[in-house]
Design an enzyme around this catalytic site. Sequence first.
Site, PDB file in Angstrom:
ATOM      1  NE  ARG A  85      -3.506   2.221   2.803  1.00  0.00           N
ATOM      2  CZ  ARG A  85      -3.330   3.194   3.707  1.00  0.00           C
ATOM      3  NH1 ARG A  85      -2.314   3.164   4.547  1.00  0.00           N
ATOM      4  NH2 ARG A  85      -4.178   4.195   3.779  1.00  0.00           N
ATOM      5  CG  HIS A 129      -0.971   9.042   3.324  1.00  0.00           C
ATOM      6  ND1 HIS A 129      -1.161   7.699   3.616  1.00  0.00           N
ATOM      7  CD2 HIS A 129      -0.587   9.596   4.485  1.00  0.00           C
ATOM      8  CE1 HIS A 129      -0.889   7.479   4.887  1.00  0.00           C
ATOM      9  NE2 HIS A 129      -0.528   8.614   5.444  1.00  0.00           N
ATOM     10  CD  GLU A 174      -4.900   7.898   9.431  1.00  0.00           C
ATOM     11  OE1 GLU A 174      -4.340   8.939   9.813  1.00  0.00           O
ATOM     12  OE2 GLU A 174      -4.533   6.768   9.788  1.00  0.00           O
ATOM     13  CG  ASN A 302      -5.824   3.674   8.374  1.00  0.00           C
ATOM     14  OD1 ASN A 302      -6.038   2.684   7.665  1.00  0.00           O
ATOM     15  ND2 ASN A 302      -5.322   4.793   7.891  1.00  0.00           N
ATOM     16  CE1 TYR A 304      -0.458   2.835  13.385  1.00  0.00           C
ATOM     17  CE2 TYR A 304      -2.432   3.958  12.641  1.00  0.00           C
ATOM     18  CZ  TYR A 304      -1.198   3.425  12.371  1.00  0.00           C
ATOM     19  OH  TYR A 304      -0.695   3.449  11.097  1.00  0.00           O
ATOM     20  CD  GLU A 376      -2.113   4.222   7.983  1.00  0.00           C
ATOM     21  OE1 GLU A 376      -1.920   4.634   9.153  1.00  0.00           O
ATOM     22  OE2 GLU A 376      -2.119   4.958   6.988  1.00  0.00           O
TER      23      GLU A 376
HETATM   24  O1  IFM Z   1       2.324   7.606  10.003  1.00  0.00           O
HETATM   25  C1  IFM Z   1       0.948   7.743  10.139  1.00  0.00           C
HETATM   26  C2  IFM Z   1       0.269   7.587   8.804  1.00  0.00           C
HETATM   27  O2  IFM Z   1       0.762   8.499   7.874  1.00  0.00           O
HETATM   28  C3  IFM Z   1      -1.211   7.813   8.935  1.00  0.00           C
HETATM   29  N1  IFM Z   1      -1.775   6.984   9.972  1.00  0.00           N
HETATM   30  C4  IFM Z   1      -1.100   6.967  11.249  1.00  0.00           C
HETATM   31  C5  IFM Z   1       0.374   6.701  11.076  1.00  0.00           C
HETATM   32  C6  IFM Z   1       1.074   6.698  12.437  1.00  0.00           C
HETATM   33  O3  IFM Z   1       0.882   7.897  13.096  1.00  0.00           O
END
Ligand code: IFM
Length: 478
Positions: A85, A129, A174, A302, A304, A376
């Site tokens: 990606r 992006h 995002e 995405n 985290y 992500e």
């Molecule tokens: O590095 C970033 C990415 O560009 C977009 N999503 C979160 C990642 C980590 O912060």
Amino acid sequence: MAIALGNPAVSTAFPPGFLWGAGAAAYQVEGAVREDGRLPSIWDTFSHTPGKTLHGDTGDVAADHYHRLEEDLDLMARLGLGAYRFSISWPRVQPEGRGRPNPAGLDFYRRLLDGLARRSIVAAATLYHWDLPQALQDRGGWPARDTAERFGEYAALVARELGDGVALWTTLNEPYCSAWLGYGTGVHAPGLRDSGQALAATHHLLLGHARALAAIRSERPGAPVGISLNLAAVRSASEAPADRAAADRLDGLQNRLFCQPLFEGRYPEDVVELFSGLGPGLAVTPGDLEAISAPVDFLGLNYYGPIWVQAAGEPGGTSGGEDGHGPWVPELRLRAYRDPGWRTTAMGWPVDPRGLVQLLLEIHRRRWVPAVYVTENGAAFHDYIDPEGRVRDPERIAYLASHLEAIGAAIAQGVPVRGYFVWSLTDNFEWAWGYSRRFGLVFIEYGTQRRIPKTSFEWYRRAIAANALPLAAGEVFA
Ligand code: IFM
């Protein structure tokens, strides 16, 4: 440190055809910002403005991917990657953001696509992006409706010129960050602090998505197209009504403000109301919401970690963001909540895969989309080259394993997750944090640009090869 992995309650084998990927974004890895006709993006301007990024870091060189394309493609092949990606740099392929394309810029992506095809790696391209051509920002940027139209033209150009090699399209990555960090809190480019502008930017990003979706569908009928959202698994610090209301406001801004127009064709009234009176705000014209809610082929999620918040007092400055989640625009009246006992990554983000399962189940419950890709997921840690010349990152392995287990659990409950992309293939420019935060499976020694696969690279290679988590419950990966 050796770690034991595996949750015996969860199947760790993935369905046949599950796509194993890794990701990157143009400004974060390419470098070569002044070469072959590329013109500045808002991130060039922002990162070169004193005080905007940690240590004044810029993406001028980044991971030098532009010049090390073959080496990076070979690393992907060595990893056994199913899909890569990447994002296409708008200011590289159409430097002014309108009109004439840049043949040398297109050529770079042709070489990338050819290199992927030769290695049988699926190309998953993101059109945007975060690197808006500066020329378009000078004409108003995303708060201006015209930018959405220009994005549609750019999408048509890319689909026409590069579409042969692309298997999976993502319009925006995002958009929450583009709008609210870029125009609201100002911690991202172009660095404005104006919630009214951020709301206008939100609508025009979504309209841009709609235009791009239509353009790709017309240039490349049948090609799967989606959008990547960083939906938030929001957690309230307490059951107190004020904290719960704060959590609901964040849910409104980061989740509902994007999901409702995209999947239900309307904007959430409470969010619009929260920012009412702040110009220019939402300027929705007839037909916009119909276009924005045109069905996509997949949602890119995405994720985290969960976002814990509590109520703040009266609107003041932006809050949070020093280390951990946030910052947020003042109208949200919330602060990040943090428990000292939590395991966190180098970003200060809590490690908790349950939020990922929760989001996947919710997406499925609502039947918004026919398929989901986790576009992500990954973690930053303070990696270093040890005296033996190796980069050992057991915490990242544990993070990836636990999140893949979570995805396995969601699939077992019927969620149509079709693939997973580790963020990221290599260390790179982490926006306002510069090079201080490392997310890669491959360590970049920035002085020399030497690539050193971390232990997690080998762990992920085995997962891909097995189409399963490489270790059974209780086994150890050193
Ligand atoms: O590095 C970033 C990415 O560009 C977009 N999503 C979160 C990642 C980590 O912060």
